[in-house]
Write an enzyme that holds these catalytic residues in place. Sequence first.
Site, mmCIF file in Angstrom:
data_model
loop_
_atom_site.group_PDB
_atom_site.id
_atom_site.type_symbol
_atom_site.label_atom_id
_atom_site.label_comp_id
_atom_site.label_asym_id
_atom_site.label_seq_id
_atom_site.Cartn_x
_atom_site.Cartn_y
_atom_site.Cartn_z
ATOM 1 N N ASP A 28 0.870 -1.160 0.000
ATOM 2 C CA ASP A 28 0.000 0.000 0.000
ATOM 3 C C ASP A 28 0.918 1.224 0.000
ATOM 4 O O ASP A 28 2.117 1.111 0.250
ATOM 5 C CB ASP A 28 -0.892 -0.030 1.245
ATOM 6 C CG ASP A 28 -1.819 1.159 1.335
ATOM 7 O OD1 ASP A 28 -2.360 1.578 0.294
ATOM 8 O OD2 ASP A 28 -1.984 1.684 2.451
ATOM 9 N N CYS A 29 0.374 2.405 -0.263
ATOM 10 C CA CYS A 29 1.211 3.603 -0.302
ATOM 11 C C CYS A 29 1.028 4.456 0.946
ATOM 12 O O CYS A 29 1.924 4.552 1.785
ATOM 13 C CB CYS A 29 0.908 4.416 -1.558
ATOM 14 S SG CYS A 29 1.948 5.891 -1.730
ATOM 15 N N ASP A 30 -0.136 5.078 1.095
ATOM 16 C CA ASP A 30 -0.373 5.995 2.210
ATOM 17 C C ASP A 30 -0.341 5.256 3.536
ATOM 18 O O ASP A 30 -1.087 4.301 3.740
ATOM 19 C CB ASP A 30 -1.718 6.693 2.036
ATOM 20 C CG ASP A 30 -1.726 7.605 0.818
ATOM 21 O OD1 ASP A 30 -1.114 8.675 0.900
ATOM 22 O OD2 ASP A 30 -2.325 7.227 -0.203
ATOM 23 N N ASP A 184 -1.721 -0.889 6.146
ATOM 24 C CA ASP A 184 -1.838 -0.192 7.429
ATOM 25 C C ASP A 184 -3.281 0.058 7.839
ATOM 26 O O ASP A 184 -3.522 0.704 8.866
ATOM 27 C CB ASP A 184 -1.115 1.155 7.364
ATOM 28 C CG ASP A 184 -1.873 2.150 6.498
ATOM 29 O OD1 ASP A 184 -2.177 1.810 5.334
ATOM 30 O OD2 ASP A 184 -2.177 3.258 6.972
#
Length: 239
Positions: A28-30, A184
């Site tokens: 994932d990124c954020d 997250d």
Amino acid sequence: MTDAGAARPAPRAPGPGQGEAPALVIFDCDGVLIDSEPISLARLTAGLNRIGVDIDVETVRARFAGTAMTSIMGHVAADYGICVPDGFVEAVKADTLRAFDRELRAMRGVAEAVAALTLPACVASSSDPVRLRHSLGLTGLLPLFEGRVFSSAEVARGKPFPDLFLHAAARMGAAPEGCLVIEDSVPGVTAARAAGMNVVGFTGGGHWGHDRAGADLAAAGASRIFRDYADLADILRGA
């Protein structure tokens, strides 16, 4: 909060065996690669307050972290009876990008950890493509994933549905059961489980001060929780 009708998490896929590396690592990124969530949640909260939604940043985090904006706007309309005005989403996105330019940082140690990978890796994020490339470029991470960045804009349904992770795996030529996802958020963990993938939870971001142990992520199906990218190599070895 998740979308109505979301698929229940599938039983954990067999996945790579003990000590066996995954065929593909999906980040994932954020909140995983970049410490963006405290910034974006604050800007979203401020925007919602301006249009009359009585909500604080902790409630926004608990309900909407890891969820695409289209889904968030649907929940705002259903739960608060407020239809956002034209241009609201675009204004919040622009405000968030300006804040990113001032404040955004990569997660500590992530660039070194990703650069050291000997496994195929990609990004699968709920962010729209413009924000995604801007964020990764701003933090110097884009060259590590160039050509391997996938957005929820590319699929019919975002997280917590499995579509994005299945799309990323297909584009990368990997079977779902051989993938390891790093997430997250509860919607992200739910999506990975529904895709039949193993998933680990990351709690090193600034928005995880409430629960560094990641109890919500573990309850959603994360097989392990970590908060320091120095531990990534051990995780990938199945330790």
